[in-house]
Motif scaffolding. Structure first.
Motif, short mmCIF file in Angstrom:
data_model
loop_
_atom_site.label_atom_id
_atom_site.label_comp_id
_atom_site.label_asym_id
_atom_site.label_seq_id
_atom_site.Cartn_x
_atom_site.Cartn_y
_atom_site.Cartn_z
N SER A 34 5.20 -35.77 -8.13
CA SER A 34 5.25 -34.53 -8.66
C SER A 34 6.68 -33.86 -8.48
N ASP A 35 6.95 -32.72 -9.07
CA ASP A 35 8.30 -31.98 -9.02
C ASP A 35 7.96 -30.81 -8.18
N ILE A 36 6.91 -30.58 -7.37
CA ILE A 36 6.69 -29.45 -6.54
C ILE A 36 6.91 -29.72 -4.84
N ILE A 37 7.73 -28.82 -4.31
CA ILE A 37 8.45 -28.68 -3.08
C ILE A 37 7.46 -27.70 -2.24
N LEU A 38 6.76 -27.85 -1.56
CA LEU A 38 6.19 -26.80 -0.79
C LEU A 38 6.85 -25.99 -0.01
N HIS A 39 6.65 -24.67 0.08
CA HIS A 39 7.60 -23.52 0.82
C HIS A 39 7.72 -24.07 2.23
N SER A 40 6.48 -24.66 2.60
CA SER A 40 6.22 -24.87 4.30
C SER A 40 7.53 -25.98 4.54
N GLN A 100 10.11 -27.07 -8.70
CA GLN A 100 9.42 -25.87 -8.40
C GLN A 100 9.22 -25.75 -6.79
N ILE A 101 9.42 -24.63 -6.08
CA ILE A 101 9.09 -24.26 -4.87
C ILE A 101 7.78 -23.55 -5.20
N CYS A 102 6.75 -23.87 -4.10
CA CYS A 102 5.40 -23.81 -4.28
C CYS A 102 5.00 -22.90 -3.15
N ARG A 103 4.53 -21.60 -3.09
CA ARG A 103 4.07 -20.92 -2.03
C ARG A 103 2.67 -20.64 -2.12
N ILE A 104 1.85 -21.03 -1.19
CA ILE A 104 0.35 -20.84 -1.07
C ILE A 104 -0.06 -20.08 -0.23
N TYR A 105 -0.88 -19.05 -0.36
CA TYR A 105 -1.35 -17.93 0.39
C TYR A 105 -2.62 -17.38 0.09
N ARG A 153 -12.91 -10.15 -3.50
CA ARG A 153 -12.01 -9.49 -2.63
C ARG A 153 -11.04 -10.02 -1.83
N PHE A 154 -11.00 -11.54 -1.92
CA PHE A 154 -9.97 -12.32 -1.22
C PHE A 154 -9.67 -13.29 -2.50
N ILE A 155 -8.39 -13.53 -2.69
CA ILE A 155 -7.75 -14.70 -3.83
C ILE A 155 -6.87 -15.58 -3.17
N TRP A 156 -6.70 -16.88 -3.88
CA TRP A 156 -5.74 -17.55 -3.49
C TRP A 156 -4.88 -17.46 -4.30
N CYS A 157 -3.32 -17.30 -3.93
CA CYS A 157 -2.41 -17.28 -4.88
C CYS A 157 -1.37 -18.56 -4.82
N ILE A 158 -1.11 -19.22 -5.84
CA ILE A 158 -0.04 -20.13 -5.67
C ILE A 158 1.08 -19.73 -6.58
N ASP A 159 2.29 -19.41 -5.85
CA ASP A 159 3.58 -18.83 -6.61
C ASP A 159 4.34 -19.83 -6.80
N LEU A 160 5.06 -19.94 -7.86
CA LEU A 160 6.08 -21.07 -8.32
C LEU A 160 7.39 -20.29 -8.63
N ALA A 161 8.57 -21.28 -8.28
CA ALA A 161 9.79 -20.61 -8.58
C ALA A 161 10.76 -21.79 -8.70
N THR A 162 11.69 -21.64 -9.48
CA THR A 162 12.75 -22.83 -9.25
C THR A 162 13.67 -22.52 -8.13
N ILE A 163 14.42 -23.51 -7.78
CA ILE A 163 15.10 -23.37 -6.37
C ILE A 163 16.00 -22.12 -6.45
N GLU A 164 16.78 -21.84 -7.87
CA GLU A 164 17.70 -20.70 -7.79
C GLU A 164 16.76 -19.55 -7.53
N SER A 186 8.62 -17.32 -11.13
CA SER A 186 8.35 -17.11 -12.63
C SER A 186 7.03 -17.59 -13.00
N ALA A 187 6.06 -18.10 -12.31
CA ALA A 187 5.04 -18.68 -12.59
C ALA A 187 3.81 -18.59 -11.38
N ARG A 188 2.59 -18.26 -11.88
CA ARG A 188 1.65 -18.30 -10.64
C ARG A 188 0.47 -18.56 -11.26
N VAL A 189 -0.31 -19.22 -10.10
CA VAL A 189 -1.95 -19.45 -10.23
C VAL A 189 -2.46 -18.69 -9.37
N ILE A 190 -3.69 -18.09 -9.76
CA ILE A 190 -4.70 -17.38 -9.12
C ILE A 190 -5.92 -17.74 -8.96
#
Length: 489
Positions: free
Chosen positions: A282-288, A362-367, A399-410, A418-422
């Protein structure tokens, strides 16, 4: 009558004056050494309050000390830490307090609420779960943003009790759905099939899970006897980003700590070979993967300790690393069914189908977060596309959702995305598509009632990331008070 003593701190040896104010049953040279080493001249004044009836100590007093032949005191001393005098308004910043209780060596420091700005070096990046705690002093309510900490009392409470107490006190103070509790009650709530609860011989991960279950949580035990460093770091950062403090246990150390924040997001890692950071195929880098330090409540050390991936740690007082963790206990809300690993696997499967338009790495932050907080922040997001904002505010969410936020490196470096999955956190683990929304730079895909897909073409520019669960300590505001000057001046 409540009595107050005052000590001005101009040099570290000024802490020795505490021996003249505090009974020898409540203080010793170990306490003095801790104050000198960790706080030192970062404060300018100490206010000593006596008597102080500390509810956690009282609960353990009646559970343990009152049954002993030897007489013990029911009251504590309380030390309030203040900054330099502001000559313009005659006030001082308030850094919080510690209580001093009767106890054996290295167990005299009780309930503690201290600002991380007092204990973490200025300029360091730390993102922590904090809440506002108060102290009523001389008719004034003094406030401090902190995370709860205390030392264990050995026979009554051990490190695992303190880890649970810190979480329960944090939730009880912050959220209406969780009640406050005291250490003595936690000791009594522990399920023990190996005889008496006091003196305590330590707790197993299963006992921690069973105890948290009695406090309106739905805790999950993760891990095993083996080393799973990569797995745990991703898991830890995701839950920390979600504002969920975690109990971590280490078999070799026979120790338990609470993880409640993380350190610097190291964007310098993205200047090298980023392919090494990407998730498989993938082209995904986890924020962690950009974070190497978490912050812990460790009853063996003063608050806000850094724990790194490897030893030696940057915090020289810590002699263990994240890789030594065997188990994580995650205190989920009862309404949450999907965990991080399920969401991660379903998201990566969805990414492999290339249904989203993503530009490069994409930098991927999951919370995990509450839908109410999420919508509140979305409404205030000045850069968010108006169509996207309206759709989010009108979405029917659990009441609670999982969010996956996506952003380019810059974008990520600028705090943008610039992108999100809920995802719906309440669906079954076997549901391959728990998505409520899939949004990229050119469209918004919504899952409406009865799983009908609504596709809205939309040109979406980068917008601010969601920030709610953690506080950047560099942005914490310290309260000011004139109480030190008012008392007996």
């Amino acid at each position: 009558m409540i009595d107050f003593g005052k000590i001005e701190i101009n040099k570290v040896d000024d802490y020795d004056q505490l021996l003249d104010y505090v009974d020898e049953t409540h203080i010793d040279l170990n306490v003095i050494s801790i104050l000198k080493n960790y706080i030192g001249t970062r404060v300018a004044a100490l206010l000593i309050e006596y008597p102080y009836y500390e509810k956690d100590y009282l609960s353990t007093y009646y559970a343990f000390y009152s049954k002993q032949h030897t007489m013990h005191s029911k009251v504590c001393f309380r030390l309030h830490f203040l900054g330099k005098l502001n000559e313009e308004n005659h006030s001082r910043v308030y850094y919080g307090y510690i209580s001093l209780r009767e106890g054996i060596k290295d167990s005299k420091i009780g309930k503690t609420y201290l600002s991380p700005k007092l204990l973490i070096d200025e300029g360091m990046d730390a993102y922590l779960m904090l809440d506002t705690f108060s102290a009523d002093v001389y008719g004034e309510k003094l406030l401090v943003d902190a995370f709860p900490w205390m030392k264990q009392e050995t026979d009554i409470s051990v490190c695992a009790h303190v880890a649970m107490w810190s979480i329960l006190r944090y939730y009880g103070n912050r959220y209406k759905g969780h009640r406050d509790t005291v250490m003595g009650e936690i000791v009594e709530m522990v399920q023990n099939d190996r005889g008496r609860k006091i003196p305590s011989k330590g707790l197993t991960p299963d006992q921690i899970v069973d105890t948290l279950d009695l406090y309106n949580f739905s805790p999950v035990l993760l891990g095993d006897e083996h080393n799973k460093l990569h797995y745990f770091v991703n898991e830890i950062i995701a839950y920390v980003e979600s504002g969920i403090p975690i109990v971590a246990t280490m078999n070799k150390k026979r120790h338990a700590i609470t993880l409640f924040g993380h350190g610097k997001i190291d964007y310098d890692k993205l200047t090298g070979d980023v392919d090494k950071l990407k998730e498989p195929d993938s082209d995904i880098i986890l924020h962690s993967s950009l974070i190497t330090t978490v912050y812990a409540v460790d009853d063996n050390h003063f608050p806000y300790r850094q724990v790194d991936l490897e030893v030696p740690c940057s915090d020289k007082n810590i002699d263990y690393a994240l890789k030594e963790i065997n188990y994580l206990i995650v205190p989920y809300c009862q309404k949450v069914l999907l965990g991080f690993n399920e969401i991660y696997e379903k998201f990566m499967a969805m990414i492999s189908k290339k249904i989203m338009k993503l530009n490069g790495t994409q930098i991927c932050r999951i919370y995990l977060t509450s839908s109410n907080s999420f919508k509140e922040k979305a409404k205030k997001n000045k850069l968010m596309n108006s169509v996207l904002k309206e759709r989010l505010l009108l979405m029917d969410m659990p009441r609670f959702i999982w969010c996956i936020d996506l952003a380019t490196i810059e974008e990520s470096k600028k705090g943008l995305m610039s992108a999100r999955v809920i995802a719906d956190s309440t669906v079954g683990t076997q549901d391959d598509a728990p998505w409520l929304m899939i949004q990229d730079s050119v469209s918004i895909q919504l899952i409406e009632y009865e799983r009908k897909l609504s596709h809205v073409p939309c040109d979406i520019e980068p917008y601010y990331i969601y920030e709610n669960n953690l506080q950047n300590i560099n942005h914490i505001r310290l309260e000011e008070t004139m109480v030190w000057e008012e008392i007996y001046d």
